[in-house]
Write a protein that holds these residues in place. Structure first.
Motif, PDB file in Angstrom:
ATOM      1  N   GLY A  79       4.692   0.686  -4.063  1.00  0.00           N
ATOM      2  CA  GLY A  79       4.293   0.272  -2.723  1.00  0.00           C
ATOM      3  C   GLY A  79       5.057  -0.918  -2.184  1.00  0.00           C
ATOM      4  O   GLY A  79       4.916  -1.266  -1.017  1.00  0.00           O
ATOM      5  N   SER A 117       0.857  -1.181   0.000  1.00  0.00           N
ATOM      6  CA  SER A 117       0.000   0.000   0.000  1.00  0.00           C
ATOM      7  C   SER A 117       0.896   1.234   0.000  1.00  0.00           C
ATOM      8  O   SER A 117       2.087   1.139   0.291  1.00  0.00           O
ATOM      9  CB  SER A 117      -0.912  -0.011   1.230  1.00  0.00           C
ATOM     10  OG  SER A 117      -0.140   0.006   2.408  1.00  0.00           O
ATOM     11  N   PRO A 118       0.344   2.384  -0.319  1.00  0.00           N
ATOM     12  CA  PRO A 118       1.189   3.585  -0.297  1.00  0.00           C
ATOM     13  C   PRO A 118       1.850   3.745   1.076  1.00  0.00           C
ATOM     14  O   PRO A 118       1.179   3.711   2.108  1.00  0.00           O
ATOM     15  CB  PRO A 118       0.207   4.713  -0.577  1.00  0.00           C
ATOM     16  CG  PRO A 118      -0.903   4.059  -1.320  1.00  0.00           C
ATOM     17  CD  PRO A 118      -1.015   2.674  -0.737  1.00  0.00           C
TER      18      PRO A 118
END
Length: 156
Positions: free
Chosen positions: A126, A42-43
């Motif tokens: 990510g 994820s970011p």
């Protein structure tokens, strides 16, 4: 075989490089493009806190680890034992150049490190940071498995 530990709060990734058994010139890439799996998909921002290079051969060199937030893919050279030549479009991907210069002389092998770093990098995908290990002086390796690169840090 890699020795990677990526958890919810940090990473410690050690990767053996496939290298040339022979001579490198100053400013050559050692081992080609390195993919460090450091993110969680994820970011996120990773904080690189340390880097280490282990070399089995008895060499001394000036080493620099170039870290990228995404893979340099715009026509520059990233191959083992090639002179560093980034494409202009890839320079913006370069997040940090880290001198890995503290030498601990173990006789044969040697260990180089850069510690107490606080380098924030956001992996574009990510998951991964990318690296190029640059030999600053020229050396000769005696095996294709002489070099291991380790990267440590935390997820923020």
């Amino acid at each position: 075989m890699s020795n990677s530990k990526v958890g919810p709060s940090g990473f410690d990734v050690a990767l053996p490089l496939t290298t040339t058994s022979g001579a490198y010139s100053a400013n050559d890439i050692v081992g080609g493009l390195i993919t460090f799996p450091v993110g969680n998909g994820s970011p996120c921002v990773v904080m690189v806190t340390g880097a280490q290079v282990g070399i089995k051969a008895a060499v001394t060199s000036t080493l620099t680890l170039l870290l990228f937030d995404s893979a340099p893919t715009n026509g520059g050279t990233t191959a083992d034992n090639a002179a560093l030549a980034l494409a202009a479009a890839d320079v913006i991907k370069l997040a940090k150049a880290i001198p890995v210069s503290t030498l601990f002389d173990c006789g044969t092998p040697n260990a180089y490190s850069a510690d107490a770093l606080n380098v924030p990098i956001r992996p574009v995908d990510g998951w991964n940071l990318y690296g190029l290990l640059i030999d600053g002086t020229g050396f000769t390796l005696t095996s294709t498995t002489d070099v291991t690169v380790r990267l440590r840090g935390v997820l923020t």
